[in-house]
Design a protein around this motif. Structure first.
Motif, PDB file in Angstrom:
ATOM      1  N   GLU A   1      20.738  30.441   2.515  1.00 55.59           N
ATOM      2  CA  GLU A   1      21.297  31.278   2.212  1.00 55.59           C
ATOM      3  C   GLU A   1      19.848  32.443   3.148  1.00 55.59           C
ATOM      4  O   GLU A   1      18.596  32.172   2.770  1.00 55.59           O
ATOM      5  CB  GLU A   1      21.783  32.238   0.864  1.00 55.59           C
ATOM      6  CG  GLU A   1      20.731  31.965  -0.083  1.00 55.59           C
ATOM      7  CD  GLU A   1      19.379  32.537  -0.245  1.00 55.59           C
ATOM      8  OE1 GLU A   1      19.788  33.864  -0.267  1.00 55.59           O
ATOM      9  OE2 GLU A   1      18.613  32.528  -0.820  1.00 55.59           O
ATOM     10  N   PRO A   2      20.185  33.768   3.265  1.00 56.50           N
ATOM     11  CA  PRO A   2      18.948  34.119   3.470  1.00 56.50           C
ATOM     12  C   PRO A   2      17.211  34.684   2.527  1.00 56.50           C
ATOM     13  O   PRO A   2      16.313  34.924   3.348  1.00 56.50           O
ATOM     14  CB  PRO A   2      19.526  35.867   3.648  1.00 56.50           C
ATOM     15  CG  PRO A   2      21.277  35.878   4.134  1.00 56.50           C
ATOM     16  CD  PRO A   2      21.363  34.798   3.074  1.00 56.50           C
TER      17      PRO A   2
ATOM     18  N   GLU B   1      26.913  33.207   5.828  1.00 57.82           N
ATOM     19  CA  GLU B   1      25.437  33.762   5.464  1.00 57.82           C
ATOM     20  C   GLU B   1      25.605  34.675   7.234  1.00 57.82           C
ATOM     21  O   GLU B   1      26.302  34.351   7.921  1.00 57.82           O
ATOM     22  CB  GLU B   1      24.108  33.382   6.914  1.00 57.82           C
ATOM     23  CG  GLU B   1      23.579  32.313   5.022  1.00 57.82           C
ATOM     24  CD  GLU B   1      24.233  30.938   4.526  1.00 57.82           C
ATOM     25  OE1 GLU B   1      24.923  30.570   4.724  1.00 57.82           O
ATOM     26  OE2 GLU B   1      24.204  31.157   3.438  1.00 57.82           O
TER      27      GLU B   1
ATOM     28  N   HIS C   1      20.117  41.306   6.800  1.00 61.65           N
ATOM     29  CA  HIS C   1      20.647  40.440   6.408  1.00 61.65           C
ATOM     30  C   HIS C   1      21.389  40.448   5.541  1.00 61.65           C
ATOM     31  O   HIS C   1      21.788  41.107   4.521  1.00 61.65           O
ATOM     32  CB  HIS C   1      19.186  38.977   5.702  1.00 61.65           C
ATOM     33  CG  HIS C   1      17.850  39.198   6.630  1.00 61.65           C
ATOM     34  ND1 HIS C   1      17.686  38.292   7.998  1.00 61.65           N
ATOM     35  CD2 HIS C   1      16.730  40.982   6.778  1.00 61.65           C
ATOM     36  CE1 HIS C   1      16.616  38.883   8.538  1.00 61.65           C
ATOM     37  NE2 HIS C   1      16.295  40.128   7.920  1.00 61.65           N
TER      38      HIS C   1
ATOM     39  N   ILE D   1      25.726  37.912   3.019  1.00 66.66           N
ATOM     40  CA  ILE D   1      26.320  36.875   2.836  1.00 66.66           C
ATOM     41  C   ILE D   1      27.264  37.221   3.156  1.00 66.66           C
ATOM     42  O   ILE D   1      27.541  38.719   2.744  1.00 66.66           O
ATOM     43  CB  ILE D   1      26.162  35.887   1.775  1.00 66.66           C
ATOM     44  CG1 ILE D   1      26.508  34.631   2.141  1.00 66.66           C
ATOM     45  CG2 ILE D   1      25.965  36.829   0.585  1.00 66.66           C
ATOM     46  CD1 ILE D   1      25.691  34.361   0.840  1.00 66.66           C
TER      47      ILE D   1
END
Lengths: 433, 498
Positions: free
Chosen positions: B165-166, B378, B399, B401
């Motif tokens: 994830e980011p 994401e 950025h 999700i």
């Protein structure tokens, strides 16, 4: 130890004044669900021994349910109910209430059918005070003052620890405990912290409590032969009722749901008020009377220190019979959202819900008194929501403090007042901060 | 209970697969322009089902609807009323829901790019494709009928960050296993299990209470032909069966903010920075949990995910993994009873409340009633923690999700996890803190401060981090009904006749 008391003033509202009363009660709130503690009618915030207060309009939307038993609908009066949980004996509290909120209460009660504005307010209220069948107090003896002082102690310790983290974390636990004790002592001397010692338990209360503690089991013991003889008949009757009692669990009317939702989740603690009719017939009437009597014994003598069986999130709760035991009112103050409250109940004390609310019309079918019922999760939640009443006015003296927080703060205070702790004790104690 | 096997051809594939091999994806939020054309498109839309193939398909498509979407398709109101209250009310529909979900302050629905009362999507079309094929797939489904049928309100992008994830943490490790074989019965659980009754995720099957979650049931007549039968109500047809509810939330992540905060707290020591970030998450960046793996197998933990084989039973003080760590909040991995409760008498004693006075005992709900099947993706470019901590980091991208979860009961599952666990400033006895990653840091009555993060320590006094900024901001969200495929065809039959 200062025991807690409670009141519930119940009076029928004049049919043509219900809306006016609802508007008047709404004027006590800053916004729906958030009372102004200094409102002009009942300045709850000035009542220093009051834990929780609420004002309800008992407008039962489920009066038709009785027709499921082939009985006619009874149009009970719409009542006003004013409830409170407070510290110490009723006399002192009522005197203070009349002094600080006399005019406002008269204004509120003037919407009731039999209120005489020229009469004595206190006498009128006392005459309409209804005792609960079962009272639950999370921690008997913990006063509003104690909760406040211990919360201040916790906050002071937390910021002191943060400011002196480097020094304190370098110390062995017992030394850190000493250092914090010293800090608290100096704060107390400077008048910035107060930890008032508990007052002596009133002798009258203590004797009454002892008599109750011993008397109820004694009575049960005497009743045992009869109960034993009766038990097979009881089971037959119970099963017959359980197999024929109708369930009334429709989906919730969205308007009703919205009304309730507007009042919820403004604080970490929430209110819950609900009412409904008890299943008709002597069997359910006696069964519920007996069960609430037994449960009241357990809440008074066993579940009086932080937990109602497995549930630790209820502050105060009560079950009150109304209208010659034809109906029951339930009111509670609990931590978290209604969804988590209901889940807690279903999963942890489903049996307890079943034995009480299983006697209410429409409840999901129970088996052998304690089984199933609430475990029919969705139906149970519909039934609860359907019987829930909008709590028009609700006051909480402890915003932001869960029952857990209050208990943790008490443990912190106990640690502060102990002369010395062992290494393990000190470690455990420090974890509370 | 095992009378009917699951008909995978009637289930949208997302319930069974994450489509990991389809690394490109785009989530289209549509408004219905013309109900008849929309119905025509939906009636034959190539929706991917859950039948297992020898080889992953090159593309996949899933379709879901909001309440407004069902109305726009002219589904009769009495049928719509059979869906759950949360779905009907919507993610932003009640102020108290927004409070519970943490959608206040900067997260408030009034600031959302989509969702909220103004910009409600009707239909969600989720497109998945192998690398390089998404654009072609998208053009292929947008036939001439599509343009008259729908208006594309928004097209949520996704990017392939290879399962990270980011913020830089391996994601998607903890997922419940579904009891597709329908072997599991509902009964008290004395040990944590990762296996869920099918009814927790698919409507029309028994859930963890052994009950069928409410959903619209229709009389068995000519109008409902084609719908599956209701297993629990003979003679009725089940619009919900093989479908579920899908929660979509666009969550923007402040990657620079997160790592620069951690860096400041760690005084720029890379190792301390990693440690702090890991304790906020509850896992190291590579996905290893802070808790040691259990030697005992856990029901429903697949061998492919060994780093999911642990509980917090041995960490009652939170010294290994902080109580407030993100993964401990979102999945506390507890059972119906505290660890060590076995046998009838031990349970009885426990039920009566005589099993000790430990302050934290029983403070939390049993996990098995509050599980989510996560299917998020994401979006935005990759920004490594090492880049993110650079003061001159030139990060222009957004950025985040596209958080997707599936559950049969939105209030008991998604809303509970989000409200009672993630956002709750009183979760598990903590105070003055909400989720270190997702928290909105908004004050609550009686508690002005909610931006702490505490790390219990062996020595006693916890370490407390103050002043966590808000790292994640909600940019949009909605509740959708993800129908079974026969139900989808049924929904396409209601537009008014010409």
């Amino acid at each position: 130890m200062t025991p807690q008391s409670n009141f519930m003033v119940l009076a029928p509202i004049a049919a043509d004044r219900i809306d006016a009363l609802r508007n008047l009660l709404a004027s006590m709130n800053r916004e729906p669900g958030v009372v102004d503690p200094q409102n002009a009618l009942v300045p709850f915030g000035e009542l220093e021994t009051l834990h929780y207060g609420r004002i309800l309009i008992l407008d039962d939307q489920t009066l038709n349910d009785i027709t499921a038993y082939g009985l006619p609908r009874v149009n009970y009066p719409t009542y006003l109910a004013f409830l409170g949980d407070f510290d110490g004996p009723p006399e002192a509290f009522f005197a203070e209430l009349a002094q600080r909120a006399g005019d406002g209460l008269k204004h509120i009660f003037s919407h009731c059918v039999d209120f005489n504005p020229d009469g004595n307010l206190l006498d009128w209220m006392k005459a309409r005070n209804v005792s609960a069948a079962t009272i639950y107090v999370n921690w008997i003896g913990r006063t509003v003052q104690q909760v406040g002082e211990e919360a201040a102690l916790h906050d002071a310790l937390v910021s002191y620890v943060q400011q002196n983290a480097a020094a304190l974390t370098g110390m062995p636990p017992t030394k850190a405990h000493d250092a914090l004790k010293q800090y608290v002592r100096s704060e107390q001397q400077a008048g910035r912290l107060t930890l008032t010692p508990p007052q002596a338990t009133p002798l009258g209360w203590w004797i009454g409590n002892l008599i109750h503690l011993l008397g109820v089991p004694l009575l049960l013991l005497l009743l045992t032969p009869f109960l034993l003889v009766y038990s097979p008949f009881f089971l037959i009757q119970l099963r017959r009722h359980e197999k024929s009692d109708p369930e009334i669990a429709p989906r919730i009317d969205p308007v009703h749901a919205h009304q309730l939702a507007m009042l919820e989740d403004h604080d970490v603690t929430n209110q819950f008020s609900a009412m409904g009719a008890i299943k008709p017939g002597l069997f359910r009437r006696w069964l519920l009377t007996f069960l609430l009597w037994v449960i009241n014994y357990t809440t008074r003598h066993i579940y009086n220190h932080g937990r109602l069986a497995r549930v630790s999130s209820i502050h105060f709760a009560r079950w009150v019979f109304l209208d010659d035991k034809k109906r029951l009112l339930f009111a509670s103050n609990y931590d978290g959202s209604l969804e988590s409250y209901m889940d807690d109940f279903i999963n942890k004390v489903g049996f307890g819900l079943n034995v009480v609310f299983g006697n209410g019309i429409g409840y999901p079918t129970t088996n052998w008194l304690i089984l199933d019922g609430a475990k029919d999760e969705q139906k149970f939640k519909y039934v609860l929501r359907r019987h829930e009443l909008p709590t028009e006015v609700w006051y909480n003296a402890h915003p932001g403090l869960t029952a857990y927080d209050q208990q943790r703060n008490t443990l912190i205070r106990e640690g502060i007042e102990k002369e010395s702790l062992t290494n393990t004790e000190a470690q455990q104690w420090l974890r509370l901060i | 209970m095992n009378s009917y096997a699951v008909d995978y051809s009637d289930v949208q594939g997302l319930l069974r697969f994450g489509y990991a091999a389809l690394t490109e994806a785009s989530f289209l939020l549509l408004r219905i322009r013309d109900a008849r054309d929309a119905s025509a498109w939906l009636a034959s839309a190539p929706v991917t089902n859950a039948v297992k193939l020898d080889k992953a398909p090159p593309t996949a498509m899933q379709v879901a609807f909001t309440r407004e979407g069902l109305e726009a398709l002219h589904l009769p109101p009495n049928i719509i009323a059979g869906f759950s209250d949360e779905f009907l009310s919507g993610m932003w529909g009640e102020e108290n829901r927004s409070h519970r979900l943490g959608d206040i302050g900067k997260n408030s629905p009034e600031y959302w790019r989509w969702g909220g009362s103004e910009k409600v999507p009707h239909v969600l079309v989720m497109l998945y494709a192998q690398k390089g094929q998404l654009q072609a797939r998208r053009e292929a489904i947008q036939d001439p009928a599509w343009d008259t049928a729908f208006e594309i309100m928004d097209s949520l992008p996704t990017s392939d960050l290879q399962g990270v994830e980011p913020f830089g943490f391996t994601d998607g490790i903890s997922e419940p296993s579904l009891d597709w074989e329908r072997q599991r019965t509902s009964a008290d659980q004395v040990a944590y299990t990762n296996l869920s009754c099918l009814g927790e995720f698919l409507l029309g099957y028994p859930n963890e209470y052994g009950k069928y979650t409410d959903r619209p049931l229709l009389p068995n007549d000519s109008t409902s032909v084609g719908l599956p039968e209701a297993e629990d109500s003979p003679g009725m047809r089940d619009l919900g069966r093989n479908g579920s509810y899908l929660v979509l939330r666009q969550l923007q992540q402040d990657v620079r903010g997160f790592w620069q905060f951690a860096d400041r707290q760690a005084r720029s020591d890379p190792q301390a920075r990693e440690q702090l970030a890991a304790s906020m998450v509850g896992r190291n960046r590579n996905g290893d949990p802070l808790m040691p793996l259990s030697s005992q197998p856990i029901d429903g933990v697949k061998p492919a995910h060994p780093s999911n084989q642990f509980t917090y039973d041995s960490d009652g003080n939170g010294t290994r993994c902080p109580f407030g760590a993100h993964i401990r909040r979102s999945n506390p991995r507890n059972a119906d009873f505290p660890p060590g409760t076995t046998g009838f008498f031990s349970r009885l004693i426990h039920n009566l409340g005589f099993a000790g006075t430990d302050l934290r005992q029983d403070i939390m709900s049993s996990t098995r009633f509050h599980r989510l099947l996560r299917r998020g993706r994401e979006y935005g470019p990759r920004l490594s923690p090492e880049q993110a901590v650079q003061p001159d980091c030139s990060d222009t991208g957004e950025h985040g999700i596209q958080f997707v979860c599936i559950n049969a009961n939105i209030s008991r599952q998604f809303e509970f996890v989000q409200g009672a666990w993630i956002m709750n400033t009183k979760f598990n006895g903590v105070t003055a803190e909400s989720d270190p990653l997702l928290g909105n840091r908004q004050p609550i009555p009686g508690c002005a401060v909610t931006d702490n993060f505490s790390l219990p320590q062996e020595g006693g006094l916890p370490r407390c981090i103050n002043g966590l900024p808000q790292f994640v901001t909600v940019r949009g969200g909605a509740y959708f009904f993800l129908p079974g495929i026969r139900a989808l065809r049924y929904l396409a039959m209601h537009s008014p006749p010409t």
